[in-house]
Design a protein around this motif. Structure first.
Motif, PDB file in Angstrom:
ATOM      1  N   THR A 123       0.786  -1.231   0.000  1.00 23.50           N
ATOM      2  CA  THR A 123       0.000   0.000   0.000  1.00 23.50           C
ATOM      3  C   THR A 123       0.822   1.287   0.000  1.00 23.50           C
ATOM      4  O   THR A 123       0.260   2.366   0.172  1.00 23.50           O
ATOM      5  CB  THR A 123      -0.931   0.007   1.225  1.00 23.50           C
ATOM      6  OG1 THR A 123      -0.148  -0.125   2.421  1.00 23.50           O
ATOM      7  CG2 THR A 123      -1.925  -1.149   1.146  1.00 23.50           C
ATOM      8  N   GLU A 124       2.138   1.203  -0.156  1.00 18.87           N
ATOM      9  CA  GLU A 124       2.951   2.416  -0.186  1.00 18.87           C
ATOM     10  C   GLU A 124       2.517   3.304  -1.356  1.00 18.87           C
ATOM     11  O   GLU A 124       2.389   2.843  -2.497  1.00 18.87           O
ATOM     12  CB  GLU A 124       4.432   2.060  -0.325  1.00 18.87           C
ATOM     13  CG  GLU A 124       5.019   1.341   0.880  1.00 18.87           C
ATOM     14  CD  GLU A 124       5.250   2.272   2.054  1.00 18.87           C
ATOM     15  OE1 GLU A 124       5.423   3.485   1.817  1.00 18.87           O
ATOM     16  OE2 GLU A 124       5.262   1.788   3.199  1.00 18.87           O
ATOM     17  N   ILE A 125       2.319   4.603  -1.078  1.00 22.52           N
ATOM     18  CA  ILE A 125       1.818   5.513  -2.105  1.00 22.52           C
ATOM     19  C   ILE A 125       2.791   5.641  -3.270  1.00 22.52           C
ATOM     20  O   ILE A 125       2.388   5.773  -4.433  1.00 22.52           O
ATOM     21  CB  ILE A 125       1.512   6.907  -1.497  1.00 22.52           C
ATOM     22  CG1 ILE A 125       0.865   7.821  -2.537  1.00 22.52           C
ATOM     23  CG2 ILE A 125       2.773   7.541  -0.928  1.00 22.52           C
ATOM     24  CD1 ILE A 125      -0.467   7.329  -3.048  1.00 22.52           C
ATOM     25  N   SER A 126       4.102   5.568  -2.984  1.00 20.28           N
ATOM     26  CA  SER A 126       5.087   5.737  -4.057  1.00 20.28           C
ATOM     27  C   SER A 126       4.996   4.611  -5.077  1.00 20.28           C
ATOM     28  O   SER A 126       5.100   4.845  -6.289  1.00 20.28           O
ATOM     29  CB  SER A 126       6.501   5.811  -3.474  1.00 20.28           C
ATOM     30  OG  SER A 126       6.802   4.643  -2.733  1.00 20.28           O
ATOM     31  N   ILE A 127       4.789   3.377  -4.611  1.00 27.32           N
ATOM     32  CA  ILE A 127       4.730   2.256  -5.547  1.00 27.32           C
ATOM     33  C   ILE A 127       3.409   2.254  -6.310  1.00 27.32           C
ATOM     34  O   ILE A 127       3.334   1.818  -7.462  1.00 27.32           O
ATOM     35  CB  ILE A 127       4.974   0.910  -4.809  1.00 27.32           C
ATOM     36  CG1 ILE A 127       5.537  -0.125  -5.792  1.00 27.32           C
ATOM     37  CG2 ILE A 127       3.731   0.388  -4.141  1.00 27.32           C
ATOM     38  CD1 ILE A 127       6.904   0.186  -6.295  1.00 27.32           C
ATOM     39  N   LYS A 128       2.344   2.781  -5.701  1.00 27.57           N
ATOM     40  CA  LYS A 128       1.084   2.939  -6.430  1.00 27.57           C
ATOM     41  C   LYS A 128       1.256   3.919  -7.584  1.00 27.57           C
ATOM     42  O   LYS A 128       0.763   3.688  -8.698  1.00 27.57           O
ATOM     43  CB  LYS A 128      -0.017   3.419  -5.485  1.00 27.57           C
ATOM     44  CG  LYS A 128      -0.518   2.363  -4.514  1.00 27.57           C
ATOM     45  CD  LYS A 128      -1.707   2.875  -3.714  1.00 27.57           C
ATOM     46  CE  LYS A 128      -2.283   1.780  -2.828  1.00 27.57           C
ATOM     47  NZ  LYS A 128      -3.482   2.235  -2.095  1.00 27.57           N
ATOM     48  N   ARG A 129       1.949   5.016  -7.319  1.00 25.70           N
ATOM     49  CA  ARG A 129       2.191   5.996  -8.380  1.00 25.70           C
ATOM     50  C   ARG A 129       3.084   5.413  -9.472  1.00 25.70           C
ATOM     51  O   ARG A 129       2.905   5.699 -10.658  1.00 25.70           O
ATOM     52  CB  ARG A 129       2.823   7.249  -7.786  1.00 25.70           C
ATOM     53  CG  ARG A 129       1.862   8.069  -6.947  1.00 25.70           C
ATOM     54  CD  ARG A 129       2.564   9.210  -6.252  1.00 25.70           C
ATOM     55  NE  ARG A 129       1.636   9.993  -5.438  1.00 25.70           N
ATOM     56  CZ  ARG A 129       1.988  10.734  -4.403  1.00 25.70           C
ATOM     57  NH1 ARG A 129       3.273  10.808  -4.063  1.00 25.70           N
ATOM     58  NH2 ARG A 129       1.088  11.400  -3.710  1.00 25.70           N
ATOM     59  N   ALA A 130       4.065   4.599  -9.054  1.00 24.65           N
ATOM     60  CA  ALA A 130       4.948   3.973 -10.038  1.00 24.65           C
ATOM     61  C   ALA A 130       4.165   3.062 -10.974  1.00 24.65           C
ATOM     62  O   ALA A 130       4.386   3.064 -12.193  1.00 24.65           O
ATOM     63  CB  ALA A 130       6.050   3.187  -9.323  1.00 24.65           C
ATOM     64  N   ARG A 131       3.231   2.280 -10.424  1.00 23.56           N
ATOM     65  CA  ARG A 131       2.448   1.377 -11.264  1.00 23.56           C
ATOM     66  C   ARG A 131       1.540   2.156 -12.215  1.00 23.56           C
ATOM     67  O   ARG A 131       1.334   1.752 -13.365  1.00 23.56           O
ATOM     68  CB  ARG A 131       1.636   0.428 -10.376  1.00 23.56           C
ATOM     69  CG  ARG A 131       0.618  -0.456 -11.105  1.00 23.56           C
ATOM     70  CD  ARG A 131       1.174  -1.168 -12.335  1.00 23.56           C
ATOM     71  NE  ARG A 131       2.308  -2.006 -12.090  1.00 23.56           N
ATOM     72  CZ  ARG A 131       2.243  -3.277 -11.718  1.00 23.56           C
ATOM     73  NH1 ARG A 131       1.070  -3.846 -11.506  1.00 23.56           N
ATOM     74  NH2 ARG A 131       3.343  -3.981 -11.555  1.00 23.56           N
ATOM     75  N   LEU A 132       0.988   3.283 -11.755  1.00 22.99           N
ATOM     76  CA  LEU A 132       0.159   4.099 -12.635  1.00 22.99           C
ATOM     77  C   LEU A 132       0.978   4.668 -13.790  1.00 22.99           C
ATOM     78  O   LEU A 132       0.509   4.741 -14.929  1.00 22.99           O
ATOM     79  CB  LEU A 132      -0.493   5.231 -11.845  1.00 22.99           C
ATOM     80  CG  LEU A 132      -1.609   4.827 -10.877  1.00 22.99           C
ATOM     81  CD1 LEU A 132      -2.054   6.024 -10.052  1.00 22.99           C
ATOM     82  CD2 LEU A 132      -2.800   4.242 -11.634  1.00 22.99           C
TER      83      LEU A 132
END
Length: 253
Positions: A123-132
């Motif tokens: 759930t880390e926000i940085s990895i969510k942004r990376a996937r987007l």
């Protein structure tokens, strides 16, 4: 091989995936600068100190990130113990910067790329942004970290580069390494590349170093999954690669 990466790619991704932190820091700095002309001298000194305490760590961490990811030679991947006739498993977590380099380095190897990122678990926000920003690439398998879809002893070399620390739950992380133990050949090698929660990374990233795991945490994880740590390679002062071998040739319980 380095031409696969663009100039400043590393540090620009750091900013892109963690932009909220930099926006907050800039906002506070600008607010302090706005008030400085209108406050008493003693408070003015305090505001200047606060500006320095924000500016120096932020700029310092970006300079270190630029060194680590853009100029240190990290992405030459010179420590990889691969061969062209090997079966190689490459594991990412929401963001893959290395599979193309590995393919160029070992063009005749049988390379399998997979990604265990799960938005509900990781759930880390940085990895969510990376996937987007970087959706799962064609040919990359989406996998479950605790149930890998591969036969026993399928791979001679397994590479996990800046990915496994995204598994924040210790039990899940140990189960993941037990799965790696199962799919690794008896004389195979796992190479895990990560930052550590140590003094150099604290000086570079301050509170951000809590996102990394300590050497003892990694050793515990490896041992619980049935691996022996054969060596630690210092890729640069801030990044380590762990060479792992099976302690036993059966599946760990």
């Amino acid at each position: 091989m380095e031409s696969i990466r663009k100039p400043f790619q590393g540090v620009s991704n750091i900013i892109r995936f963690n932009w909220h932190f930099y926006v907050m820091a800039i906002f506070v700095i600008l607010l302090c600068l706005l008030f400085i002309p209108f406050v008493h001298e003693s408070l003015r000194i305090m505001l200047l100190v606060l500006i320095a305490l924000l500016t120096i760590p932020v700029l310092g961490s970006l300079l270190v990130s630029y060194y680590v990811y853009d100029v240190s030679g990290l992405y030459k991947l010179s420590w990889i113990a691969g061969k062209d006739n090997q079966n190689i498993l490459h594991i990412s977590a929401g963001f893959d910067e290395t599979s193309a380099i590995i393919k160029a380095k070992f063009p005749a190897a049988q390379l399998v790329n997979c990604d265990f990122y799960n938005a509900d678990r990781h759930t880390e926000i940085s990895i969510k942004r990376a996937r987007l920003k970087y959706p799962l690439a064609d040919g990359c398998m989406a996998i479950n970290s605790t149930n890998l879809p591969f036969e026993d002893s399928s791979f001679d070399l397994i590479l996990a580069i800046f990915s496994v620390h995204e598994i924040r739950d210790q039990e899940e992380r140990i189960l993941f390494f037990k799965q790696l133990h199962r799919v690794l050949s008896d004389d195979g090698t796992i190479q895990v590349t990560e930052h550590l929660r140590d003094l150099p990374n604290f000086l570079a990233y301050q509170i951000g170093f809590f996102h990394f795991y300590s050497l003892n945490t990694w050793k515990h994880t490896f041992a619980e999954a049935g691996f022996a740590l054969k060596s630690e390679i210092k890729v640069n002062p801030f990044v380590s690669t762990f060479d792992l071998k099976k302690v036993n040739h059966g599946n760990p319980s």
